[in-house]
Enzyme design. Sequence first.
Site, PDB file in Angstrom:
ATOM      1  N   HIS A 293      -6.906  -5.908  -0.363  1.00 23.26           N
ATOM      2  CA  HIS A 293      -6.008  -5.487  -0.547  1.00 23.26           C
ATOM      3  C   HIS A 293      -4.274  -6.139   0.964  1.00 23.26           C
ATOM      4  O   HIS A 293      -3.381  -6.209   0.472  1.00 23.26           O
ATOM      5  CB  HIS A 293      -6.317  -4.334   0.522  1.00 23.26           C
ATOM      6  CG  HIS A 293      -5.243  -3.348   0.259  1.00 23.26           C
ATOM      7  ND1 HIS A 293      -4.847  -2.598  -0.917  1.00 23.26           N
ATOM      8  CD2 HIS A 293      -4.362  -2.457   0.966  1.00 23.26           C
ATOM      9  CE1 HIS A 293      -3.450  -1.556  -0.987  1.00 23.26           C
ATOM     10  NE2 HIS A 293      -4.007  -2.095   0.683  1.00 23.26           N
TER      11      HIS A 293
ATOM     12  N   SER B 221       0.959  -1.044   0.073  1.00 24.77           N
ATOM     13  CA  SER B 221       0.113  -0.173   0.170  1.00 24.77           C
ATOM     14  C   SER B 221       0.726   1.245   0.329  1.00 24.77           C
ATOM     15  O   SER B 221       1.399   1.290  -0.799  1.00 24.77           O
ATOM     16  CB  SER B 221      -1.027   0.094   1.366  1.00 24.77           C
ATOM     17  OG  SER B 221      -2.183   0.827   1.140  1.00 24.77           O
TER      18      SER B 221
ATOM     19  N   ASP C 134      -9.194  -5.868  -4.493  1.00 22.43           N
ATOM     20  CA  ASP C 134      -8.755  -5.046  -4.205  1.00 22.43           C
ATOM     21  C   ASP C 134      -9.255  -3.634  -4.875  1.00 22.43           C
ATOM     22  O   ASP C 134      -9.635  -3.664  -5.938  1.00 22.43           O
ATOM     23  CB  ASP C 134      -6.822  -4.619  -3.861  1.00 22.43           C
ATOM     24  CG  ASP C 134      -6.688  -3.417  -3.344  1.00 22.43           C
ATOM     25  OD1 ASP C 134      -7.037  -3.060  -2.452  1.00 22.43           O
ATOM     26  OD2 ASP C 134      -5.803  -2.688  -3.209  1.00 22.43           O
TER      27      ASP C 134
END
Length: 478
Positions: A450, A206, A390
């Site tokens: 994610h 991320s 995601d």
Amino acid sequence: MVRAKWKMVVSLILFMVSPGDGLFHAVYRSILVSQSFKGDAGQPLFLSPYIKNGKIKEGQRKSMVSPFPGMNDKSYAGYITVNQTYNSNLFFWFFPARMQPEDAPVVLWLQGGPGGSSMFGLFVEHGPYIITSNMTVVARDFPWTFTLSMLYIDNPVGTGFSFTDHFQGYATSEDDVAQDLYSALIQFFTLFPEYAKNDFYVTGESYAGKYVPALAHYIHSLNPVRKFKIRLKGIAIGDAYTDPESIIGGYAAFLYEIGLLDEQQQKYFQKQCSKCVKYIKEQEWMKAFEILDKLLDGDVTTGSSFFQNVTGCTNYYNILQCTEPKEQSYFAKFLTLPQVRQAIHVGNQNFSDGAEVEKHLREDTVKSVKPWLSEIMNYYKVLIYNGQLDIIVAAALTERSLMAMDWKGSRAYRRARRKVWKIFKSDNEVAGYVRRVGKFHQVIVRGGGHILPYDQPMRSFDMINRFIYDRGWEPYNS
């Protein structure tokens, strides 16, 4: 059946390695570690004085973590001072690989955020432990620590157990982040010289899509001129928020195509994203940040974000989940237990939710580190991976970023065909898809979001080992 296949993976890897707040802060902001606890938590362990005075064996001995009930993983934890002027300290927790630690690569894991603690990665994603609702420690089935020596650091200063005594000790740029991490690594390898000869990888997910290239660039730049050289071999980033401009520009169309926006909402979202990109091009960083925050995160916005209002969901990490799974926050209570704090040598030090870190990095939120990533792709092994489910850094948005990058393999990448990846030849299920050009690997993992190792632990375990140990992407014999 799953355990049988896991044993097959392990046996193959045994043979393989034998000798010869920002934008993505919501999931971490919801994890609150109470500062109120009873019992003897001990004292924080600051290791830099031992390192400076050459008391290496004593520092190692003091940093050893007492095993939790039923667990026998060897590990070390403590603080490394990265700025004496401001008393800035980074907390680390290091797990030598269970298998052949003397040779296993050392893998640094950095959580995103900004301000997300790497304890999330340790307890929720791929460390050796899982915490249950009753605070029991159980072993993870597919820990990355089985084959890799994992170094978890709460980064930047002010994240999780890491802290500073002065506001000037907080990072305001990726240069600051890289400088502090580099200082910590040099001291870490001085404290544990037996691991300094091993291959080293920088990894994260991320927002760490900024931290990882920043640190790798810093190491790449300093290795030629420093006596001590970190053996950097490559990097791996999950759902990489590396180039905000290209990602933001694709949000509206993607959210519409997966059914989270209707036509009118898409038009509004696109208008705001276009305005955000315009501000990025003009280097109006705060204006761009404010638009993005109102659209997606709602960290500094009064009330909910536009995304939350129109979707009714707070979770943009997995299209199949509207709220964050409760078990992802169990470790927060675990970290309040005095016996745990004593074991990992943090004492009564506060555990920060990262809000102050985000505050100092707001302008950084929308800045790109694309040139640094391009540089690393020219010289080292690189893995960029996405969870198929995601939302916030979707696979399609990552490809949008990669297509816009300029590196020595960029033309070949644009022409490359991706292949189907299965773990075993007998598998009916497809693990994901791989596009490879030279040392660069792009992977999309099916069935994961994610927080990929949480959603797909076996596939993530297989993926990281194939990449680091150069096993290729052909399926194993069952």
